[in-house]
Scaffold this motif. Sequence first.
Motif, PDB file in Angstrom:
ATOM      1  N   UNK A 127       0.821  -1.203   0.000  1.00 24.58           N
ATOM      2  CA  UNK A 127       0.000   0.000   0.000  1.00 24.58           C
ATOM      3  C   UNK A 127       0.860   1.260   0.000  1.00 24.58           C
ATOM      4  N   UNK A 128       0.304   2.351  -0.517  1.00 21.52           N
ATOM      5  CA  UNK A 128       0.930   3.663  -0.394  1.00 21.52           C
ATOM      6  C   UNK A 128       0.486   4.245   0.944  1.00 21.52           C
ATOM      7  N   UNK A 129       1.428   4.668   1.760  1.00 23.83           N
ATOM      8  CA  UNK A 129       1.098   5.081   3.127  1.00 23.83           C
ATOM      9  C   UNK A 129       1.506   6.527   3.361  1.00 23.83           C
ATOM     10  N   UNK A 130       0.591   7.265   3.921  1.00 22.93           N
ATOM     11  CA  UNK A 130       0.805   8.664   4.304  1.00 22.93           C
ATOM     12  C   UNK A 130       0.555   8.763   5.802  1.00 22.93           C
ATOM     13  N   UNK A 131       1.426   9.457   6.522  1.00 21.50           N
ATOM     14  CA  UNK A 131       1.277   9.622   7.972  1.00 21.50           C
ATOM     15  C   UNK A 131       1.063  11.094   8.288  1.00 21.50           C
ATOM     16  N   UNK A 132       0.003  11.368   9.028  1.00 14.63           N
ATOM     17  CA  UNK A 132      -0.287  12.738   9.447  1.00 14.63           C
ATOM     18  C   UNK A 132       0.540  13.082  10.675  1.00 14.63           C
ATOM     19  N   UNK A 133       1.186  14.223  10.637  1.00 11.46           N
ATOM     20  CA  UNK A 133       2.006  14.662  11.760  1.00 11.46           C
ATOM     21  C   UNK A 133       1.842  16.165  11.950  1.00 11.46           C
ATOM     22  N   UNK A 134       2.003  16.626  13.187  1.00 13.70           N
ATOM     23  CA  UNK A 134       1.932  18.066  13.434  1.00 13.70           C
ATOM     24  C   UNK A 134       3.275  18.739  13.231  1.00 13.70           C
ATOM     25  N   UNK A 135       4.341  17.936  13.051  1.00 15.80           N
ATOM     26  CA  UNK A 135       5.682  18.488  12.858  1.00 15.80           C
ATOM     27  C   UNK A 135       6.317  17.852  11.636  1.00 15.80           C
ATOM     28  N   UNK A 136       7.188  18.599  10.969  1.00 19.88           N
ATOM     29  CA  UNK A 136       7.893  18.079   9.805  1.00 19.88           C
ATOM     30  C   UNK A 136       8.786  16.924  10.224  1.00 19.88           C
ATOM     31  N   UNK A 137       8.785  15.864   9.435  1.00 20.94           N
ATOM     32  CA  UNK A 137       9.573  14.679   9.737  1.00 20.94           C
ATOM     33  C   UNK A 137      10.612  14.445   8.648  1.00 20.94           C
ATOM     34  N   UNK A 138      11.689  13.726   8.970  1.00 20.59           N
ATOM     35  CA  UNK A 138      12.694  13.413   7.948  1.00 20.59           C
ATOM     36  C   UNK A 138      12.151  12.435   6.922  1.00 20.59           C
ATOM     37  N   UNK A 139      12.780  12.322   5.764  1.00 14.58           N
ATOM     38  CA  UNK A 139      12.315  11.391   4.739  1.00 14.58           C
ATOM     39  C   UNK A 139      12.258   9.964   5.279  1.00 14.58           C
ATOM     40  N   UNK A 140      11.279   9.215   4.796  1.00 13.94           N
ATOM     41  CA  UNK A 140      11.113   7.825   5.213  1.00 13.94           C
ATOM     42  C   UNK A 140      10.512   7.056   4.049  1.00 13.94           C
ATOM     43  N   UNK A 141      10.234   5.782   4.274  1.00 14.03           N
ATOM     44  CA  UNK A 141       9.669   4.955   3.217  1.00 14.03           C
ATOM     45  C   UNK A 141       8.227   5.340   2.916  1.00 14.03           C
ATOM     46  N   UNK A 142       7.631   6.145   3.792  1.00 16.16           N
ATOM     47  CA  UNK A 142       6.274   6.606   3.567  1.00 16.16           C
ATOM     48  C   UNK A 142       6.257   8.129   3.534  1.00 16.16           C
ATOM     49  N   UNK A 143       5.117   8.674   3.200  1.00  9.69           N
ATOM     50  CA  UNK A 143       4.974  10.130   3.056  1.00  9.69           C
ATOM     51  C   UNK A 143       4.489  10.742   4.367  1.00  9.69           C
ATOM     52  N   UNK A 144       5.098  11.849   4.760  1.00  8.11           N
ATOM     53  CA  UNK A 144       4.653  12.611   5.918  1.00  8.11           C
ATOM     54  C   UNK A 144       3.842  13.803   5.425  1.00  8.11           C
ATOM     55  N   UNK A 145       2.711  14.070   6.043  1.00  6.71           N
ATOM     56  CA  UNK A 145       1.909  15.250   5.729  1.00  6.71           C
ATOM     57  C   UNK A 145       1.666  16.004   7.026  1.00  6.71           C
ATOM     58  N   UNK A 146       2.014  17.276   7.039  1.00  9.22           N
ATOM     59  CA  UNK A 146       1.859  18.090   8.246  1.00  9.22           C
ATOM     60  C   UNK A 146       0.425  18.618   8.332  1.00  9.22           C
ATOM     61  N   UNK A 147      -0.191  18.434   9.472  1.00 11.12           N
ATOM     62  CA  UNK A 147      -1.546  18.929   9.700  1.00 11.12           C
ATOM     63  C   UNK A 147      -1.926  18.724  11.151  1.00 11.12           C
ATOM     64  N   UNK A 148      -2.910  19.481  11.614  1.00  8.86           N
ATOM     65  CA  UNK A 148      -3.318  19.425  13.014  1.00  8.86           C
ATOM     66  C   UNK A 148      -4.783  19.004  13.097  1.00  8.86           C
ATOM     67  N   UNK A 149      -5.025  17.810  13.618  1.00  4.44           N
ATOM     68  CA  UNK A 149      -6.391  17.307  13.743  1.00  4.44           C
ATOM     69  C   UNK A 149      -7.245  18.178  14.660  1.00  4.44           C
ATOM     70  N   UNK A 150      -6.610  18.893  15.558  1.00  2.00           N
ATOM     71  CA  UNK A 150      -7.368  19.700  16.516  1.00  2.00           C
ATOM     72  C   UNK A 150      -7.940  20.963  15.886  1.00  2.00           C
ATOM     73  N   UNK A 151      -7.472  21.296  14.685  1.00  2.34           N
ATOM     74  CA  UNK A 151      -7.902  22.520  14.014  1.00  2.34           C
ATOM     75  C   UNK A 151      -8.828  22.176  12.853  1.00  2.34           C
TER      76      UNK A 151
END
Length: 259
Positions: free
Chosen positions: A29-53
């Motif tokens: 699968x193609x995997x994207x991880x939601x994070x509130x802070x920028x993350x280093x490159x990894x085998x999956x995609x990081x997307x910055x966003x805040x669920x609380x907003x």
Amino acid sequence: MAESKRMLVTGGTGRLGRALVPRLLEAGHEVRVLTRKTRPPAAHEWVVGDLRRRGGPAAAVAGVDTIVHLATTNGRHDVAATGNLIEAARAAGAPHLVYLSIVGIENFEFGYYRAKLACEHLVEESGLPWTILRTTQFHDLVAAICDVQRRLPVTIVPAGMSVQPIDVTEVADRLVTISAGSAGHRVPDLGGPQVRDLPGLARSYLRSIGRRRPVVSVRLPGKMFRDYRAGNHLAPDRAVGRITFDEFLADLPVREGGR
């Protein structure tokens, strides 16, 4: 081979998320991880966003087929965050929303569990394809309760309580299957292989780190502990996990001050 899907994981940096993400990738699968802070490159995609907003998860949900919602604030912002995620998901289409919950939460006077139950209701009424998986407590939680006391002369546990801990890797494996499929609504609960009293689990933990000390059971007041003593968090008829607490401990690294 199962169809490859584009997946978003919230809470992907937590203990369960760290077990789940590699398994989703291994399944193709193609995997994207939601994070509130920028993350280093990894085998999956990081997307910055805040669920609380409101609007915070909009970029993260765009174009995904499945959302696996693991993120929690221990009840503080869970309901608002889940509502914001659902709102963004509806605007983006109709992704399958998979929500991880806890066994027995409707039978507890406990703020965190009440928040989890409210989140379940939001998911059920979201208008999205949805699946809710409830599990018993993780092995890690039991170990953490003991671990924070490892330098004390005694280990204190609540009296009259048993737990049915399960390994996060087994929960992750189940989530891989669920997230690759269609909406199943409330799927069968996932319980650990053994129901054990807390003093016995604490003694197992102490043996695993090479410590000898008394385990003291203290009866704690309040409705929450009454509900725990009643076993409302257990699922003995769903003891489908295989990895026991002792096996989990055997795989943990030796901690400082241990053997």
